[in-house]
Scaffold this motif. Sequence first.
Motif, PDB file in Angstrom:
ATOM      1  N   LEU A   1     -29.791  24.128  17.704  1.00 40.28           N
ATOM      2  CA  LEU A   1     -28.681  23.227  17.389  1.00 40.28           C
ATOM      3  C   LEU A   1     -29.022  21.765  17.677  1.00 40.28           C
TER       4      LEU A   1
ATOM      5  N   ASN B   1     -25.651  29.493   7.645  1.00 44.78           N
ATOM      6  CA  ASN B   1     -25.001  29.087   8.892  1.00 44.78           C
ATOM      7  C   ASN B   1     -25.708  29.610  10.141  1.00 44.78           C
TER       8      ASN B   1
ATOM      9  N   CYS C   1     -15.322  27.799  13.620  1.00 42.24           N
ATOM     10  CA  CYS C   1     -14.886  26.567  12.966  1.00 42.24           C
ATOM     11  C   CYS C   1     -13.614  26.079  13.648  1.00 42.24           C
TER      12      CYS C   1
ATOM     13  N   TYR D   1     -23.445  21.799   8.894  1.00 38.14           N
ATOM     14  CA  TYR D   1     -23.821  22.181  10.254  1.00 38.14           C
ATOM     15  C   TYR D   1     -23.086  21.377  11.325  1.00 38.14           C
ATOM     16  N   LYS D   2     -22.773  20.133  11.025  1.00 33.75           N
ATOM     17  CA  LYS D   2     -22.188  19.272  12.051  1.00 33.75           C
ATOM     18  C   LYS D   2     -20.664  19.207  12.018  1.00 33.75           C
ATOM     19  N   TYR D   3     -20.069  19.477  10.837  1.00 32.75           N
ATOM     20  CA  TYR D   3     -18.622  19.286  10.708  1.00 32.75           C
ATOM     21  C   TYR D   3     -17.851  20.525  10.255  1.00 32.75           C
TER      22      TYR D   3
ATOM     23  N   ILE E   1     -31.015  20.029  14.137  1.00 36.76           N
ATOM     24  CA  ILE E   1     -30.364  20.231  12.839  1.00 36.76           C
ATOM     25  C   ILE E   1     -31.132  19.538  11.711  1.00 36.76           C
ATOM     26  N   ASP E   2     -31.656  18.354  11.967  1.00 34.21           N
ATOM     27  CA  ASP E   2     -32.398  17.646  10.920  1.00 34.21           C
ATOM     28  C   ASP E   2     -33.583  18.471  10.427  1.00 34.21           C
TER      29      ASP E   2
ATOM     30  N   LYS F   1     -26.292  19.028   6.197  1.00 33.90           N
ATOM     31  CA  LYS F   1     -26.104  18.276   7.441  1.00 33.90           C
ATOM     32  C   LYS F   1     -24.619  18.192   7.770  1.00 33.90           C
ATOM     33  N   GLN F   2     -23.806  17.926   6.767  1.00 29.21           N
ATOM     34  CA  GLN F   2     -22.353  17.923   6.967  1.00 29.21           C
ATOM     35  C   GLN F   2     -21.877  19.308   7.368  1.00 29.21           C
TER      36      GLN F   2
ATOM     37  N   SER G   1     -18.691  25.266  13.662  1.00 28.79           N
ATOM     38  CA  SER G   1     -18.598  24.835  15.056  1.00 28.79           C
ATOM     39  C   SER G   1     -19.239  25.922  15.913  1.00 28.79           C
ATOM     40  N   TYR G   2     -20.320  25.583  16.572  1.00 28.26           N
ATOM     41  CA  TYR G   2     -21.179  26.601  17.175  1.00 28.26           C
ATOM     42  C   TYR G   2     -20.918  26.887  18.654  1.00 28.26           C
TER      43      TYR G   2
END
Length: 253
Positions: A201, A14, A76, A222-224, A204-205, A219-220, A227-228
């Motif tokens: 951030l 993370n 999160c 980091y994005k969902y 991410i890819d 990918k899920q 929460s940064y």
Amino acid sequence: MRNKISVGIIDYLNVKPFLYGIKHSSVINDIKLVETFPSKLAQMLLTGEVDLGIVPVAIIPEMKEYYMVSDYCIGCNGPVATVCLFSEVPINRVETVLLDYQSKTSVALAKILLEKYWKISPVFEDVKEEEFRHRITSTTAGVVIGDRAFEQRKKSTYIYDLGEAWKDFTGLPFVFAAWISNKPLPDGFIHAFNEANAFGLMHIDEVVQENPYKLFDLKQYYKYNVSYVFDDNKKAGLDAFLLLLKKAKPQVI
């Protein structure tokens, strides 16, 4: 030659976006990176072994002087996936809970939720060994955090996500770790450090490509899940947690 700022970081998936941004920014020339696990890093910040770290927020009450450095955190707003209570029986049948030594915040959160949200009073056992997860069996549950939680998700019958439970309990997001310094840092450095976090951030890819992982869709994650952005709602969640932590002492810590 000016002294470098000692920056503590944790070697968890993370945190990889932050690490990517730092390593691809000129700010890397101004810092000395120190990698360890969360509770150890917290102790290093308290003792002055590092100047700045992405540390468990449960240490804030222990700090004589602290500064929130960045607009970003590890938080999160619902299920976080990597901070969970794992068991082989439903939560109401849990009698003992093993507490992961790696994070003070997750342990404190678990204790608060077990008392106030799930309303049970299990026996708590602090574990120091790295491999304690084989003991999660029968009525013994365990709090497992970080990358090991991805592994445990494939093994345990019951998974209680602490981020999801906190959201259901309070209606607020949760902050597990934040960039905190134990001394004032130069404004120019803070600005550059913040930009480095943001850069990571935005890529991410690339972070996912650099960290191939089979157990979970990063990918899920980091994005969902994570929460940064350390926004006002996160700050409200952090304030609520610190208030509960204060009221719960000395039982929680």
